[in-house]
Scaffold this motif. Structure first.
Motif, PDB file in Angstrom:
ATOM      1  N   LYS A  48      50.223  42.468  51.791  1.00 35.83           N
ATOM      2  CA  LYS A  48      49.196  43.204  51.054  1.00 35.83           C
ATOM      3  C   LYS A  48      49.838  43.879  49.848  1.00 35.83           C
ATOM      4  O   LYS A  48      50.852  44.566  49.963  1.00 35.83           O
ATOM      5  N   VAL A  49      49.219  43.658  48.683  1.00 34.33           N
ATOM      6  CA  VAL A  49      49.662  44.290  47.442  1.00 34.33           C
ATOM      7  C   VAL A  49      48.621  45.340  47.071  1.00 34.33           C
ATOM      8  O   VAL A  49      47.429  45.049  47.003  1.00 34.33           O
ATOM      9  N   THR A  50      49.081  46.549  46.857  1.00 36.03           N
ATOM     10  CA  THR A  50      48.199  47.650  46.490  1.00 36.03           C
ATOM     11  C   THR A  50      47.969  47.644  44.987  1.00 36.03           C
ATOM     12  O   THR A  50      48.920  47.537  44.205  1.00 36.03           O
ATOM     13  N   ILE A  51      46.693  47.743  44.606  1.00 34.78           N
ATOM     14  CA  ILE A  51      46.314  47.781  43.195  1.00 34.78           C
ATOM     15  C   ILE A  51      45.837  49.197  42.891  1.00 34.78           C
ATOM     16  O   ILE A  51      44.929  49.707  43.547  1.00 34.78           O
ATOM     17  N   GLU A  52      46.458  49.826  41.892  1.00 34.43           N
ATOM     18  CA  GLU A  52      46.061  51.164  41.458  1.00 34.43           C
ATOM     19  C   GLU A  52      45.893  51.155  39.951  1.00 34.43           C
ATOM     20  O   GLU A  52      46.834  50.800  39.223  1.00 34.43           O
ATOM     21  N   ASN A  53      44.701  51.517  39.507  1.00 34.89           N
ATOM     22  CA  ASN A  53      44.397  51.556  38.069  1.00 34.89           C
ATOM     23  C   ASN A  53      44.730  50.244  37.374  1.00 34.89           C
ATOM     24  O   ASN A  53      45.290  50.228  36.275  1.00 34.89           O
ATOM     25  N   GLY A  54      44.420  49.129  38.039  1.00 30.40           N
ATOM     26  CA  GLY A  54      44.627  47.817  37.445  1.00 30.40           C
ATOM     27  C   GLY A  54      46.065  47.332  37.450  1.00 30.40           C
ATOM     28  O   GLY A  54      46.387  46.341  36.800  1.00 30.40           O
ATOM     29  N   LEU A  55      46.933  47.984  38.191  1.00 30.78           N
ATOM     30  CA  LEU A  55      48.345  47.604  38.243  1.00 30.78           C
ATOM     31  C   LEU A  55      48.757  47.356  39.691  1.00 30.78           C
ATOM     32  O   LEU A  55      48.479  48.180  40.563  1.00 30.78           O
ATOM     33  N   PRO A  56      49.418  46.222  39.976  1.00 28.72           N
ATOM     34  CA  PRO A  56      49.945  46.009  41.328  1.00 28.72           C
ATOM     35  C   PRO A  56      51.156  46.922  41.533  1.00 28.72           C
ATOM     36  O   PRO A  56      52.229  46.677  40.984  1.00 28.72           O
ATOM     37  N   THR A  57      50.962  48.015  42.272  1.00 26.79           N
ATOM     38  CA  THR A  57      51.982  49.065  42.365  1.00 26.79           C
ATOM     39  C   THR A  57      52.954  48.913  43.518  1.00 26.79           C
ATOM     40  O   THR A  57      54.075  49.419  43.441  1.00 26.79           O
ATOM     41  N   SER A  58      52.523  48.263  44.604  1.00 25.82           N
ATOM     42  CA  SER A  58      53.443  48.106  45.732  1.00 25.82           C
ATOM     43  C   SER A  58      53.031  46.905  46.573  1.00 25.82           C
ATOM     44  O   SER A  58      51.892  46.456  46.515  1.00 25.82           O
ATOM     45  N   CYS A  59      53.996  46.414  47.340  1.00 20.37           N
ATOM     46  CA  CYS A  59      53.777  45.262  48.205  1.00 20.37           C
ATOM     47  C   CYS A  59      54.465  45.544  49.538  1.00 20.37           C
ATOM     48  O   CYS A  59      55.480  46.243  49.580  1.00 20.37           O
ATOM     49  N   GLU A  60      53.912  44.997  50.602  1.00 26.53           N
ATOM     50  CA  GLU A  60      54.479  45.201  51.933  1.00 26.53           C
ATOM     51  C   GLU A  60      55.675  44.292  52.224  1.00 26.53           C
ATOM     52  O   GLU A  60      56.274  44.401  53.290  1.00 26.53           O
ATOM     53  N   CYS A  61      56.029  43.403  51.301  1.00 23.00           N
ATOM     54  CA  CYS A  61      57.124  42.462  51.562  1.00 23.00           C
ATOM     55  C   CYS A  61      58.481  43.172  51.553  1.00 23.00           C
ATOM     56  O   CYS A  61      58.654  44.213  50.915  1.00 23.00           O
ATOM     57  N   PRO A  62      59.464  42.601  52.259  1.00 26.43           N
ATOM     58  CA  PRO A  62      60.798  43.202  52.298  1.00 26.43           C
ATOM     59  C   PRO A  62      61.443  43.322  50.910  1.00 26.43           C
ATOM     60  O   PRO A  62      62.112  44.316  50.626  1.00 26.43           O
TER      61      PRO A  62
END
Length: 140
Positions: A48-62
């Motif tokens: 899962k990649v978190t999108i904040e204000n139109g920007l992919p800010t974080s990912c659950e990958c190692p």
């Protein structure tokens, strides 16, 4: 898109992997689930990649947890503006916004129409869908 890439500042290696790996994207509560279909067991390569204000800010990958630069999943989303746009629309709807109709271009044959997201990718390297369908080849 170039603004998103400037913010993420990926290495050339990460950018190329984000372009050629067989990612499948699905919206999940305004964020994006990225599944890497390039693997023999893609169900174990889903993040899962978190999108904040139109920007992919974080990912659950190692890789995203341990590296300083953005992972290929975040960059893969950033180079596909239609995915960011869809995530933004879903977030607006879940926040009580109103869905708007998009302009639809008709009268384009499938051969003429660019694959969604490809129009923003580097000419040096095609996306996986274009390689898979035979529209483009991986450069040597």
């Amino acid at each position: 898109m170039s603004n998103l890439l400037a913010q993420l500042d990926p290495s050339k290696r990460i950018l190329k992997r984000a372009q050629y790996e067989a990612f499948a994207f699905s919206l999940q509560d305004g964020n994006v689930l990225v599944r890497n279909e390039s693997h023999a067991d893609p169900e174990n390569h889903e993040y899962k990649v978190t999108i904040e204000n139109g920007l992919p800010t974080s990912c659950e990958c190692p890789a995203d947890e341990h590296a300083e630069e953005a992972c290929k999943h975040r960059v893969g989303i950033a180079i596909r503006p239609s995915i960011i746009e869809s995530a933004n629309e879903m977030q607006a709807l879940t926040d009580g916004g109103v869905e708007t109709k998009r302009n639809v271009v008709e009268d384009q044959s499938e051969d003429e129409a660019p694959h969604p997201g490809c129009e923003h990718l580097s000419e040096d390297f095609p996306c996986w869908e274009c390689v898979r369908t035979g529209r483009r080849e991986i450069p040597e």
